[in-house]
Scaffold this active site. Structure first.
Site, PDB file in Angstrom:
ATOM      1  N   GLU A 189       0.819  -1.229   0.000  1.00 15.27           N
ATOM      2  CA  GLU A 189       0.000   0.000   0.000  1.00 15.27           C
ATOM      3  C   GLU A 189       0.850   1.275   0.000  1.00 15.27           C
ATOM      4  OE1 GLU A 189      -0.572  -2.540   2.135  1.00 15.27           O
ATOM      5  OE2 GLU A 189      -2.574  -3.272   1.668  1.00 15.27           O
ATOM      6  N   HIS A 219     -10.763  -4.861   9.474  1.00 14.95           N
ATOM      7  CA  HIS A 219     -11.388  -4.765   8.153  1.00 14.95           C
ATOM      8  C   HIS A 219     -12.767  -4.109   8.224  1.00 14.95           C
ATOM      9  CE1 HIS A 219      -8.249  -7.751   7.438  1.00 14.95           C
ATOM     10  NE2 HIS A 219      -8.425  -7.612   6.131  1.00 14.95           N
TER      11      HIS A 219
END
Lengths: 333, 348
Positions: free
Chosen positions: A70, A139
């Site tokens: 990322e 998440h």
């Protein structure tokens, strides 16, 4: 602008997921400099299937799978945007923002300003937020407040299929960095979506999704639909106006203030944690501009400063929903 | 056609000029900082001139570089004008960034200079991104990410090189190993003799060259550029060099002794290159002295310009946050001013 006015054109019914995908497809077709990058956006079609089919349609150069990296691809997208292309990043879950935060906060957000306006950064970051599917704390987070808070970034968060498409397209066409926060629980929610290829939702314009006289509910993402349901169920007892700000930064203060001046009561419903957040910003702006129009304390509906727990009964305990919106309205109406 | 042709006498003379310009610029920046004229902090490039100039000599003028916190040398090597650089260091409106960036953020995107950077290791991902744009639009360019030995320990540097390698992007990573990450020697930061050995992890070429020798740097970068343009992906070039000054101006340097500094000064990149040009008969010591005097005078002019040119209007602080400015900027700017404004509302 009212949502109704926007829809006074040809529409078709589709889900939020299909609306975002259609927005992406149209922008890929419209501008060759636009491309998608992210983890599993290509062959896999996106972990929550938003980009499904686009790889087959546009090929691996324009729908580009990345390594699980990322920080690397967020930085690459920033560098690419500064040098003539228009990347659209998918950050699989917003919880992964932390992994890439350096490139977001010190490069993407600051380059235009630090360079005296001489670098343009037409980069879009799409990411998913929210609890409700048992995905547990890493998440399920709702972090849009971070981005809305950080100078140099724009943040939008659709609550309907139409705005999902319109905001996605506006973000891609913008020459500023724009984050699109997609709540993962509304991907299957359907709505009417304008078919015009130039339909966009201007960044910084709220939508009055339902008009009412007694209470204003400013709701975001999943809570837009839930608030509309509550408003319908209260019809006859309390007349509820529902506003979806759609854009968190910039925020359409005028539309919200105008509504509160009419109703005198405000509920702010947003899934982010309550302390120091989106609710506080909206409440503050309203009291700054409409203090003497308020007939009751402003109410907040959000996550009560916990992370999203895994076990379904725990998750349901802290996840803000229609019962919380209803209770908030009833406390002041 | 590379930016500078080191196979020609003119090219060599220009390379020498740029190295001397960097040194004169940074010496004066150090002096003016010590005098309190330059705000913030400055990181000087003195001693490392051959790396920046050698690298940029082998680039085309429209290639990109992403720099570091020690960026003045990269700017001059890339052809930026010391006058507007100095104005930026002074925080003036006519500086490259209108005074908003300063020493650590000088940039000139149109000239391919994607910014000095205050975050160690943040440049390589940006260079990978520039290489992605180049590759995506099939342009005849490359992107260089400069990084120091300290940055080699940063995770995002690894991610940037891995991405560039995986996608065969036209990028070059130039590691300026000046032997100290701030105040910590390279041996205490890495378990490697040559930092270029890390290139093996990405299956790209990694070479270590004498960073005090401009031609060694230029040759390595020329080869890397050729490879990048052939579609064969990135290269890592480690240039062994040394900074004569502290990490920042005012650094008391408890981590090294004078003897070590002197050993490196004996290999000075400017002196050694100048001596070679004299040996070749294309320069005399007198000509060199004249060249240096001329450059030092031009830096004095740059300082004078920086001192005299206007500071930005305070209201410029609210400009250039975005291409399309949100109403919040005006809203809160009004709060900051004593005359109230939009945020005061009608009810004060």
């Amino acid at each position: 602008m009212t949502a109704q006015a926007e829809l006074e054109q040809e529409t078709e019914t589709m889900t939020v997921r299909e609306a975002i995908r259609q927005g992406l497809r149209e922008e890929l077709e419209r501008d060759e400099d636009v491309y998608l990058i992210g983890e599993d956006v290509g062959v896999f079609g996106g972990v929550l299937e938003v980009t499904g089919g686009l790889y087959e349609e546009f090929g691996e150069e324009r729908v580009r799978d990345t390594p699980i990296s990322e920080a690397g691809f967020m930085g690459a997208a920033t560098g690419a945007a500064a040098t003539g292309t228009r990347p659209v990043v998918e950050l699989m879950f917003s919880d992964f923002m932390g992994v890439s935060m350096e490139q977001i906060m010190n490069q993407m957000a600051k380059m235009h300003y630090m360079f005296g306006g001489k670098a343009e950064l037409p980069v879009t970051v799409r990411t998913t937020e929210g609890g409700g599917m048992g995905a547990a704390s890493q998440h399920s987070g709702t972090v849009h407040t971070w981005i809305a808070h950080f100078p140099g970034l724009k943040a939008v968060a659709p609550g309907t299929a139409a705005s999902a498409k319109g905001l996605t397209k506006a973000a891609i066409r913008s020459n500023d960095p724009v984050f699109v926060f997609e709540n993962k629980m509304i991907y299957e929610q359907s709505g009417e979506v304008p078919t015009d290829e130039d339909y966009t939702v201007p960044i910084g314009e709220a939508a009055v999704e339902r008009e009412g006289e007694d209470v204003t509910v400013v709701a975001t993402q999943r809570l837009v639909g839930e608030s509309l349901g509550v408003a319908d169920s209260l019809e006859g007892d309390v007349s509820v106006e529902v506003i979806d700000p759609r854009s968190l930064y910039p925020l359409d203060t005028d539309t919200i203030v105008e509504s509160v001046e009419k109703t005198g009561r405000l509920v702010v419903a947003d899934e982010s944690p309550l302390s120091y957040g989106t609710h506080a910003e909206i409440a503050t702006r309203v009291q700054e501009e409409a203090f003497f129009s308020l007939d009751a304390p402003i109410q907040r509906v959000g996550t009560p400063d916990t992370h999203m727990p895994f076990s379904p009964p725990l998750e349901q305990e802290v996840l803000p929903g229609d019962d919380d919106v209803r209770a908030a309205i009833e406390r002041i109406a | 056609m590379a930016e500078l042709d080191l196979d020609s006498a003119d090219g060599r003379r220009e390379a020498l000029r740029r190295m001397v310009t960097i040194r004169a610029f940074d010496q004066e920046a150090g002096n003016r900082f010590a005098d309190g004229e330059i705000p913030g902090f400055v990181h000087l490039y003195i001693g490392e001139e051959a790396v920046g100039v050698g690298t940029c000599a082998s680039l085309e003028s429209d290639d990109y570089i992403a720099s570091t916190h020690r960026g003045h040398g990269h700017c001059i090597a890339k052809g930026l004008d010391p006058k507007y650089m100095m104005a930026e260091l002074y925080g003036k409106a006519e500086g490259y960034c209108n005074g908003k960036g300063g020493s650590m953020h000088i940039a000139d995107v149109d000239a391919g200079m994607l910014g000095a950077n205050g975050i160690v290791g943040a440049g390589p991902p940006l260079a990978t991104g520039a290489a992605l744009s180049i590759d995506y639009q099939d342009r005849d360019q490359v992107a260089v990410g400069f990084l120091g030995d300290g940055a080699v320990a940063q995770g995002q540097v690894h991610e940037a090189i891995n991405l560039a390698s995986t996608w065969d992007l036209p990028a070059i990573f130039v590691v300026e190993n000046n032997h100290y990450g701030e105040g910590t020697p390279v041996e205490k930061q890495h378990n490697l003799d040559n930092l270029s050995d890390t290139a093996q992890a990405y299956d790209i070429p990694g070479v270590t060259v004498d960073g005090m020798d401009i031609t060694a740097v230029a040759e390595a970068v020329a080869e890397a550029r050729e490879r990048a343009r052939a579609g064969d992906g990135p290269t890592m070039v480690e240039a062994q060099t040394y900074r004569y000054r502290g990490h920042y101006e005012g650094d008391e340097e408890p981590y090294r002794d004078d003897e070590e500094v002197e050993r490196w000064r004996d290999q000075d990149p400017i002196e050694s290159f100048k001596d070679r040009l004299i040996e070749r008969g294309e320069l005399t010591q007198e000509e060199f002295d004249d060249l240096r005097a001329e450059i030092e005078a031009s830096i004095d002019d740059a300082v004078e310009y920086a001192q005299e040119t206007d500071a930005p209007e305070p209201s410029a602080a609210y400009e250039d946050m975005f291409v399309e400015q949100p109403p919040e900027l005006e809203r809160f700017a009004n709060v900051a001013r004593t005359d109230g404004g939009a945020n005061g509302g009608d009810h004060r």
